[in-house]
Design a protein around this motif. Structure first.
Motif, PDB file in Angstrom:
ATOM      1  N   LYS A   1       8.653   0.168   3.049  1.00 24.82           N
ATOM      2  CA  LYS A   1       8.411   1.348   3.667  1.00 24.82           C
ATOM      3  C   LYS A   1       9.206   1.742   4.906  1.00 24.82           C
ATOM      4  O   LYS A   1       9.413   2.743   5.415  1.00 24.82           O
ATOM      5  CB  LYS A   1       6.895   1.299   4.022  1.00 24.82           C
ATOM      6  CG  LYS A   1       6.380   0.381   5.200  1.00 24.82           C
ATOM      7  CD  LYS A   1       4.851   0.350   5.237  1.00 24.82           C
ATOM      8  CE  LYS A   1       4.547  -1.094   6.325  1.00 24.82           C
ATOM      9  NZ  LYS A   1       2.987  -0.750   6.336  1.00 24.82           N
TER      10      LYS A   1
ATOM     11  N   ASN B   1       0.698   2.655   6.722  1.00 28.79           N
ATOM     12  CA  ASN B   1       0.532   1.821   5.662  1.00 28.79           C
ATOM     13  C   ASN B   1       0.618   2.642   4.179  1.00 28.79           C
ATOM     14  O   ASN B   1       1.072   2.168   3.373  1.00 28.79           O
ATOM     15  CB  ASN B   1      -0.983   1.050   5.654  1.00 28.79           C
ATOM     16  CG  ASN B   1      -1.016   0.263   6.702  1.00 28.79           C
ATOM     17  OD1 ASN B   1      -0.172  -0.475   7.231  1.00 28.79           O
ATOM     18  ND2 ASN B   1      -2.432   0.161   7.373  1.00 28.79           N
TER      19      ASN B   1
ATOM     20  N   ARG C   1       0.904  -1.248   0.181  1.00 27.51           N
ATOM     21  CA  ARG C   1       0.041  -0.082  -0.113  1.00 27.51           C
ATOM     22  C   ARG C   1       0.818   1.237   0.050  1.00 27.51           C
ATOM     23  O   ARG C   1       0.160   2.478  -0.361  1.00 27.51           O
ATOM     24  CB  ARG C   1      -1.048  -0.153   1.431  1.00 27.51           C
ATOM     25  CG  ARG C   1      -1.939  -0.900   1.129  1.00 27.51           C
ATOM     26  CD  ARG C   1      -2.780  -1.067   2.566  1.00 27.51           C
ATOM     27  NE  ARG C   1      -2.048  -2.102   3.348  1.00 27.51           N
ATOM     28  CZ  ARG C   1      -2.253  -2.330   4.447  1.00 27.51           C
ATOM     29  NH1 ARG C   1      -3.454  -2.141   5.205  1.00 27.51           N
ATOM     30  NH2 ARG C   1      -1.628  -3.145   5.214  1.00 27.51           N
TER      31      ARG C   1
ATOM     32  N   ASP D   1       5.432  -0.822  11.513  1.00 35.09           N
ATOM     33  CA  ASP D   1       4.920   0.365  10.645  1.00 35.09           C
ATOM     34  C   ASP D   1       4.182   1.160  11.792  1.00 35.09           C
ATOM     35  O   ASP D   1       3.454   1.960  11.390  1.00 35.09           O
ATOM     36  CB  ASP D   1       4.185  -0.262   9.560  1.00 35.09           C
ATOM     37  CG  ASP D   1       3.087  -0.908  10.038  1.00 35.09           C
ATOM     38  OD1 ASP D   1       2.756  -1.264  11.240  1.00 35.09           O
ATOM     39  OD2 ASP D   1       2.205  -0.980   9.165  1.00 35.09           O
TER      40      ASP D   1
HETATM   41 MG    MG Z   1      -0.051  -1.501   9.153  1.00 36.96          MG
END
Ligand code: MG
Ligand code: UD1
Length: 432
Positions: free
Chosen positions: A23, A224, A16, A101
Motif C-alpha cells: 500500500k 490500513n 487489509r 502508513d
Molecule cells: Mg496501520
C-alpha cells in the motif's frame, strides 16, 4: 537534530488494503504514501533515516525513495520485531519511530513531540489522538499524565472499547532503553506478532516514564484499508484548498476539484468546478480556469483564460493573456503571449509566438508514424479554421493560412498560404 535516528516501518503485508503490491507505494495526491512520511523524516533527522521494508517491496521503495538505507524484515512478525532489525544501525542517543502508513503527520507535530520529550523526565514520548471512531487503533491507558499501557484492538475488554484516546504509532525513545527492553515483548497469542506499543507496559512497570502529546485525528490517520486511503485523500485535498484560499485563490466549487501535492496556484486565480491540476503545475496570478479543465505538468502565466473543458498536457507553457478555449488539447507546446486558441484544436510539440490566432478545428499533425515532429508558428500569424498543419513545419511572421488548408510546406513572412480547390457552383443541377 543529530541525536535522533528516524526509523520508518514499512514492512507490513498490506493485507487489509487488498492490493497486489505494498500500500505504501500508492500515490496519495500524486506522491507515494511512503514518500510523504519519508520527506518528513528527512526534515527531522537529515540523512539519519532508516526504512524497514520487506523482500517484496524493497526494490520499489529503494527506487521511490532513492536511498540505500533499507533494512529487510525477513518475516512480518509485528512492529516490535521490525524494530529489532535496525538495532545494530542506530548509533544515536534517541530513536524516533514513524509508521509508513501514517503519512498525514506534519513536521510541526513531530517537533512538538521532540520538544516535550527533551524537556521532560520521560524516557519515551508518543503522539496520541482522540477520535469518535477508535476501532482498529491501540488505546491508551493512563496513569496521571503518563502512559501506562497501550492495548491493541484485538485485546480490548468490552469497556475499554469505549476509550477514545488512541496511539498514532509515532514514538520517540531513548535508544538504549528501548533496545534493552524490546526483547521482553512477547508474541501476541492470537496474531502471532510482537507489538511495539507493548513497550509502554514494560517501561511503566519499571517506572520508566512515557508521556504523550495529543494531535488531531486528521493528521494521525493510519491507512490500513482503501476506505482509509480515500479519507486521507479527502483530508489532504481540504488542506490544499484551504492553503490556496488563504493565498487568495477564488473557488466556485472546490469540493469537485483535484490538486496534487505539488500544485502551485498564485493569488487572484479563479477556479471553477470539476478542475484537475496536477504534476507540478503552476498557475500564475489572475488566470481563470473554467470548468472541466485538466492540467498536468505545465505553467500557465498571468491573466490567461483556460477552458471550459480544456486539456493541457505535460511540458506546456501558456504565455500571458492567452486564451485556451473549449475542447482544445495542448501538449509539449510553448504558447506565446496574447494567443487565442479558442475552440476544438490540437496543438502538440509546437512553438507558437505572440499574438497568434489559431482558428477552430486546427490540428498540428505532429506524428509522421515514426517520430513526433515540431510545428513552429511565429508572431502575428493567423491560422484559419479547420487547418491541418503537417509537421515538421515553420509558418513565419505575419502570415495567414486560409481556412480548410492542409499545409505541408514552410510558409515565408507576410504571406497567405491557401490549399483549396476552386469552388464550383453548377446552377439547377442535382447532386447526381
Ligand atoms: Mg496501520
Ligand atoms: C498500529 C499500532 C496501533 C496504532 C496504529 C496507528 C501496533 C501493533 N499497533 O496498528 O497501536 O494505533 O498502528 O495507525 O504497532 N509493519 C512492519 N512490520 C510488521 C508489521 C507492520 O514494518 O511486521 C509496519 C507497517 O508497514 C506499517 C506499520 O508498521 O507501516 C504499522 O503496522 P500496521 O499493521 O498498519 O499496524 P496497525 O494495525 O495499523
Amino acid at each position: 537534530m543529530s541525536d535522533i535516528t528516524t526509523v520508518i516501518l514499512a514492512a507490513g503485508n498490506s493485507t487489509r488494503f487488498k492490493a497486489s503490491k505494498s500500500k505504501l507505494v500508492y500515490p496519495l495526491c500524486g506522491l507515494p504514501i511512503i514518500s510523504h512520511i519519508y520527506n518528513i523524516a528527512k526534515k527531522i533527522s537529515g540523512k539519519n533515516v532508516l526504512v524497514v521494508c520487506n523482500n517484496q517491496n524493497k526494490e520499489e521503495l529503494k527506487s521511490i525513495l532513492n536511498t540505500s538505507k533499507l533494512v529487510v524484515q525477513k518475516k512480518q512478525k509485528g512492529t516490535a520485531d521490525a524494530i529489532e532489525y535496525v538495532k545494530k544501525y542506530v548509533k544515536s542517543k534517541n530513536i524516533l519511530i514513524l509508521f509508513g502508513d501514517t503519512p498525514l503527520v506534519e513536521v510541526k507535530d513531530i517537533r512538538k513531540l521532540i520538544g516535550k520529550f527533551k524537556r521532560s523526565k520521560a524516557k519515551a514520548s508518543l503522539i496520541a489522538f482522540n477520535t469518535m471512531k477508535p476501532h482498529g487503533y491501540g488505546r491508551l491507558l493512563l496513569n496521571k499524565n503518563y502512559v501506562k499501557e497501550i492495548i491493541e484492538q484485538i485485546n480490548l475488554q468490552a469497556k475499554q472499547k469505549k476509550i477514545n484516546l488512541c496511539n498514532s504509532g509515532i514514538l520517540i525513545s531513548n535508544t538504549k532503553l528501548l533496545f534493552e527492553n524490546l526483547k521482553n515483548i512477547k508474541e501476541n497469542k492470537i496474531k502471532k506478532e510482537r507489538y511495539l506499543p507493548d513497550i509502554c507496559k514494560i517501561f511503566s512497570k519499571k517506572n520508566i516514564l512515557i508521556n504523550y502529546i495529543e494531535c488531531t485525528e486528521d493528521t494521525m490517520l493510519g491507512i490500513n484499508t482503501l476506505d482509509d486511503f480515500k479519507k486521507a485523500q479527502s483530508i489532504l485535498q481540504k488542506k490544499y484548498i484551504q492553503k490556496f484560499i488563504n493565498t487568495g485563490v477564488n473557488f466556485l466549487k472546490p469540493e469537485t476539484c483535484y490538486f496534487s501535492y505539488d500544485t502551485k496556484i498564485e493569488s487572484g486565480v479563479i477556479i471553477e468546478s470539476n478542475v484537475t491540476i496536477k504534476n507540478s503545475t503552476l498557475i500564475k496570478k489572475g488566470t481563470t480556469i473554467k470548468s472541466n479543465s485538466y492540467i498536468e505538468g505545465s505553467i500557465i502565466e498571468e491573466n490567461c483564460i483556460i477552458g471550459p473543458s480544456a486539456r493541457i498536457r505535460p511540458l506546456s507553457l501558456i504565455g500571458k493573456n492567452s486564451k485556451i478555449g473549449n475542447f482544445v488539447e495542448i501538449k509539449n507546446a510553448k504558447i506565446g503571449k496574447n494567443v487565442a486558441i479558442s475552440h476544438l484544436s490540437y496543438v502538440g510539440d509546437a512553438f507558437i509566438g505572440n499574438k497568434v490566432n489559431i482558428g477552430a478545428g486546427t490540428i498540428t499533425c505532429n506524428y509522421d508514424g515514426k517520430k513526433k515532429q515540431k510545428t513552429i508558428i511565429e508572431d502575428n500569424v493567423f491560422v484559419g479554421s479547420n487547418s491541418s498543419l503537417v509537421a515538421p513545419l515553420i509558418i513565419k511572421k505575419n502570415s495567414k493560412i486560409g481556412a480548410g488548408s492542409v499545409i505541408t510546406k514552410n510558409v515565408p513572412n507576410n504571406s497567405l498560404a491557401l490549399e483549396r480547390s476552386d469552388l464550383k457552383i453548377l446552377r439547377n443541377k442535382s447532386s447526381k
